[in-house]
Structures are given as structure tokens and as C-alpha cells.
Design a protein around this motif. Structure first.
Motif, PDB file in Angstrom:
ATOM      1  N   GLN A 292       0.856  -1.187   0.000  1.00 52.60           N
ATOM      2  CA  GLN A 292       0.000   0.000   0.000  1.00 52.60           C
ATOM      3  C   GLN A 292       0.896   1.243   0.000  1.00 52.60           C
ATOM      4  O   GLN A 292       1.942   1.284   0.640  1.00 52.60           O
ATOM      5  N   ILE A 293       0.470   2.268  -0.721  1.00 53.46           N
ATOM      6  CA  ILE A 293       1.286   3.472  -0.875  1.00 53.46           C
ATOM      7  C   ILE A 293       1.033   4.433   0.288  1.00 53.46           C
ATOM      8  O   ILE A 293      -0.112   4.633   0.710  1.00 53.46           O
ATOM      9  N   ALA A 294       2.105   5.018   0.792  1.00 54.05           N
ATOM     10  CA  ALA A 294       1.993   5.957   1.909  1.00 54.05           C
ATOM     11  C   ALA A 294       1.149   7.163   1.514  1.00 54.05           C
ATOM     12  O   ALA A 294       1.219   7.624   0.366  1.00 54.05           O
ATOM     13  N   PRO A 295       0.342   7.687   2.454  1.00 52.79           N
ATOM     14  CA  PRO A 295      -0.523   8.835   2.139  1.00 52.79           C
ATOM     15  C   PRO A 295       0.233  10.027   1.567  1.00 52.79           C
ATOM     16  O   PRO A 295      -0.254  10.700   0.656  1.00 52.79           O
ATOM     17  N   GLU A 296       1.458  10.303   2.104  1.00 51.30           N
ATOM     18  CA  GLU A 296       2.210  11.458   1.623  1.00 51.30           C
ATOM     19  C   GLU A 296       2.606  11.278   0.155  1.00 51.30           C
ATOM     20  O   GLU A 296       2.571  12.231  -0.632  1.00 51.30           O
ATOM     21  N   LEU A 297       2.967  10.044  -0.230  1.00 50.01           N
ATOM     22  CA  LEU A 297       3.368   9.784  -1.607  1.00 50.01           C
ATOM     23  C   LEU A 297       2.159   9.837  -2.538  1.00 50.01           C
ATOM     24  O   LEU A 297       2.250  10.349  -3.665  1.00 50.01           O
ATOM     25  N   LYS A 298       1.017   9.345  -2.072  1.00 50.46           N
ATOM     26  CA  LYS A 298      -0.204   9.447  -2.878  1.00 50.46           C
ATOM     27  C   LYS A 298      -0.552  10.908  -3.140  1.00 50.46           C
ATOM     28  O   LYS A 298      -0.932  11.274  -4.258  1.00 50.46           O
ATOM     29  N   ALA A 299      -0.431  11.732  -2.115  1.00 50.63           N
ATOM     30  CA  ALA A 299      -0.745  13.155  -2.262  1.00 50.63           C
ATOM     31  C   ALA A 299       0.214  13.824  -3.240  1.00 50.63           C
ATOM     32  O   ALA A 299      -0.194  14.653  -4.069  1.00 50.63           O
ATOM     33  N   GLU A 300       1.490  13.476  -3.157  1.00 51.14           N
ATOM     34  CA  GLU A 300       2.486  14.056  -4.055  1.00 51.14           C
ATOM     35  C   GLU A 300       2.202  13.675  -5.513  1.00 51.14           C
ATOM     36  O   GLU A 300       2.253  14.511  -6.416  1.00 51.14           O
ATOM     37  N   ARG A 301       1.890  12.404  -5.732  1.00 53.48           N
ATOM     38  CA  ARG A 301       1.599  11.947  -7.089  1.00 53.48           C
ATOM     39  C   ARG A 301       0.312  12.571  -7.618  1.00 53.48           C
ATOM     40  O   ARG A 301       0.228  12.948  -8.793  1.00 53.48           O
ATOM     41  N   ALA A 302      -0.700  12.682  -6.753  1.00 54.81           N
ATOM     42  CA  ALA A 302      -1.960  13.299  -7.168  1.00 54.81           C
ATOM     43  C   ALA A 302      -1.736  14.753  -7.575  1.00 54.81           C
ATOM     44  O   ALA A 302      -2.326  15.232  -8.562  1.00 54.81           O
TER      45      ALA A 302
END
Length: 427
Positions: free
Chosen positions: A341-351
Motif C-alpha cells: 500500500q502506498i503511503a498517504p504522503e506519496l499518494k498526495a504528491e503523485r496526485a
């Protein structure tokens, strides 16, 4: 005790997808026809919440919406319907004795009237039906889904695919036209799988339905809503090309990822190569077409390379708009239990990077339309929606419009914010 016969105020809260929006519009229509007022009021007698359960975050928003409605002045009756209710009605009814769960959206109004001990016949006519007049009206022609994408629970909440009868669709489209709509938007959970049979047993697919609507109704323009890439066939593209004076040049293709590896984990039945070929074919055959999409950021197992590949794919495809979602695990789906599962901070950065890309693509697609002529749907005032789904402002000094209408406009400029400006094309 029977409800007193003052004007009953209702509010409909829509959560979720385009299909939900159309269904909420239908619920509002039924409420008005039963005599409820949808006008703003300090207190509401009833609140209807059309719920969503596509992700864990969506379901949390649904519960929050119910609690907020229960806290409104006047202690309104709260009726919940939609996907979240189909999955777990008891969870919502347990929140309060004022919460009703109704899985069938066509029964919402009758269920409310029964709970309030109201004879619907006494209410009819208390509110004007013309308040429902809209420039663009959604028409649901299909429901359910037979696919089981690894992140999605809609197939369980909505059930298997089913299509509406052609005669019913024609009735709804013509009713919208008679109310003054300039456009109908055909929607469905899995729109491209639409199929119906004639009395003689002939199969009618989405392409054939477009021809039938164009021939047998007076609606000025038809728009196709979201359609899965694997369901866009040659027949449909030919229909859009042939009916280009009647069908809006716009298709929403929910890509979800621009990486084949990620698409396989999502259980999406197409490849990036298929989408590239499809985009090329659509742009070659349908004048002025605009393509939009959905993309998920941070799907489980999405490596840095997969994300960069997905971002690059989106840039190359050049979507006119792109809805970006951070992956939110939905309990009960395979993706929720996947490893990596991808870390929330990395998901936010990619989004964020995807959204920056989306803004750049939207401006680029709008800019290339400057100097061209497109159909535009005006509601009231100077703001309109182009066939390509861009928003535009008519800056003619003598322009005045009081009712919805479809007009040809010439796009002459774009400002720094990406807003298009146009003048009417006079015959």
C-alpha cells in the motif's frame, strides 16, 4: 399522527458518480410532482441522501452527511438510498429512529409519504414543475456492472448489468426536450454495455440508440457520458461521426492508470496501447472531439516507474480534463488487502503532479480551439458549455438570453486562467 398540510420542504443531497447525479435529479422531480418544495428553507421536513460507497472515504462522507442532516433544525426525517444502503442498510438505520433506508430509488417519495402519513394526491400541484427546467438533463439508460475491478465494489452494490427499454428512454428524452432542455446526457454505470431488443428480436446497442434518439426525438443535442475504453467500438465511433450535428464531440474514457502493470493489478480489461489507438481513431473520425478521463494516484504496488509511465501516458494522450483521485481502500475489495500500500504522503504528491498535468492539458486543448466554431449550450446569462465540454463566455455586447438554448459560437480568445471567450455566429 398525520403530517399537517403546510408546504413540505425537502432537500436532496447527492454524493458520488454521474449516475447518482441523474438519479438525484429524478428524485427531485418526483418530490416536486408530489408537492414538496425544494426551495431553500430554514428547516426541512425531509432530507434525502443519495449515497456513495465506491471507496472507504466515500462511505465515511456518507455517514458524515447523515449525521449532519440529523442535526438540522426541525428534526427532519432523513431517507438514505443508493450504493451504501444497498451494501449495509442496517448500519444507517441504527444511527437514529429518524433515518429510513430505501434501496429502491423509485420508491423514495412513496416511502417518505408513507412515513409522514401523507396522502400524495392532496399534495400534487403545490409546487411548480417548471422549476425543474434545465439546459442539460441526464438520462439514465443503464445500470449495474459485470466487471470486478479490484478496487471497486459497485458491481456488488448495483448488481448485474441491465438496460432500460428504448421506448422509456425516448419518452424521457422527449420530456426533457419539451421542458426546454438543449441537451440530454446519456449515463450508466457501464454505459457502453447498453443493449436492448426490438419486438422482432433485433439487438440495439449504444450506437443504434444514438440513431434512434436523433431520429425520433426533438432534443437538439445528445451527449455520451463516461464509457469504458473496451466498450468504444467502430459502430459507436461511426455513429458519432455520422451524427456530428446532433451528438456532442466529447467522450469520457476512464483510464484509471497509464501503466499496463498497474492496469493488470486493477483487473482493467484493456491496455495502454488500446487507449492510444482508440484516441487516435476518435480524433480522426469525430471533428473537434475532446477526451477526458479519470486517473487513480497511488494504487497499491504502484512503483515510481509505473507512476512516471502513467503520467507520461496522460501527457501524450492530451486529455481536455482529467479527474484525479488518490487511492482510497474500500473494505471488501481485493485492492484493500493488497500488499505494498502506498503511503498517504506519496499518494498526495503523485496526485498533485497529475493535477498540474491536468491543468496544463486543459489549457492546451482549449487554446487549440481558438478560431474555431462550436455548438454551445447557454443556460441563462453569458456562460455556456461547448460541445467539447469546455466552458465559454459570450462577450457580445448585445447578447441577451432568458431561456436555455443551443447556439453556434466562434471562439476568439483565451485568458490567462484558461477561460475561453466567444461571439455568436449569426445566420
Amino acid at each position: 399522527m398525520t403530517k399537517s398540510m403546510h408546504t413540505l420542504h425537502a432537500e436532496v443531497i447527492n454524493l458520488g458518480c454521474r449516475v447518482n447525479r441523474v438519479e438525484s435529479d429524478m428524485i427531485e422531480r418526483d418530490l416536486v410532482r408530489a408537492g414538496f418544495s425544494l426551495a431553500a428553507a430554514d428547516t426541512r421536513d425531509v432530507v434525502v441522501i443519495n449515497t456513495c460507497a465506491v471507496t472507504g472515504e466515500a462511505e465515511a462522507k456518507t455517514r458524515k452527511a447523515v449525521r449532519r442532516a440529523l442535526a438540522l433544525p426541525g428534526n427532519p426525517l432523513v431517507l438514505v438510498t443508493g450504493c451504501a444502503v444497498n451494501l449495509n442498510a442496517a448500519a444507517y438505520e441504527s444511527l437514529s429512529h429518524r433515518v429510513l433506508a430505501e434501496p429502491q430509488k423509485t420508491r423514495v417519495v412513496s416511502r417518505l409519504c408513507s412515513a409522514l402519513k401523507i396522502d400524495v394526491t392532496h399534495l400534487r400541484g403545490h409546487a411548480p414543475v417548471d422549476m425543474l427546467s434545465m439546459a442539460r438533463v441526464g438520462i439514465k439508460i443503464q445500470d449495474g456492472c459485470n466487471h470486478r475491478c479490484s478496487y471497486c465494489i459497485v458491481w456488488k452494490a448495483r448488481g448485474r448489468e441491465q438496460s432500460m427499454a428504448v421506448d422509456d428512454i425516448l419518452r424521457d428524452v422527449e420530456e426533457a426536450a419539451q421542458r426546454g432542455a438543449a441537451e440530454v446526457v446519456l449515463t450508466g454505470v457501464n454505459l457502453g454495455t447498453y443493449h436492448a431488443l426490438t419486438p422482432a428480436g433485433a439487438r440495439i446497442d449504444l450506437a443504434e440508440l444514438l440513431y434512434i434518439i436523433a431520429e425520433k426525438t426533438t432534443i437538439p443535442q445528445i451527449r455520451i457520458s463516461s464509457i469504458e475504453p473496451m466498450d468504444v467500438h467502430e459502430r459507436l465511433i461511426e455513429a458519432m461521426a455520422t451524427l456530428h450535428q446532433k451528438v456532442a464531440p466529447f467522450v469520457h474514457l476512464p483510464l484509471q492508470s497509464g501503466s499496463n502493470a498497474t492496469l493488470r493489478r486493477m483487473h482493467r480489461p484493456y491496455s495502454v496501447e488500446r487507449v492510444f489507438a482508440l484516441a487516435e481513431q476518435l480524433r480522426a473520425q469525430v471533428p473537434q472531439i475532446a477526451l477526458s478521463t479519470d486517473v487513480i494516484a497511488g494504487f497499491p504496488g504502484e512503483t515510481d516507474d509505473e507512476f512516471e509511465e502513467s503520467l507520461s501516458t496522460c501527457k501524450q494522450l492530451g486529455f481536455s480534463r482529467m479527474h484525479v483521485f488518490r487511492f482510497s481502500p474500500r473494505p471488501g475489495t481485493p485492492a484493500a488487502d493488497m500488499e505494498n500500500q502506498i503511503a498517504p504522503e506519496l499518494k498526495a504528491e503523485r496526485a498533485l503532479r497529475l493535477r498540474v498535468c491536468a491543468e496544463q492539458m486543459a489549457r492546451a486543448d482549449a487554446l487549440k480551439r481558438v478560431g474555431s466554431v462550436e455548438r454551445a449550450i447557454f443556460e441563462t446569462g453569458r456562460m455556456a458549455t461547448l460541445g467539447s465540454f469546455h466552458r465559454v463566455i459570450c462577450d457580445d455586447e448585445d447578447f441577451k438570453l432568458d431561456v436555455p438554448a443551443l447556439h453556434q459560437v466562434r471562439l476568439h480568445s483565451i485568458d490567462e486562467q484558461g477561460t475561453l471567450y466567444a461571439s455568436l455566429c449569426h445566420a
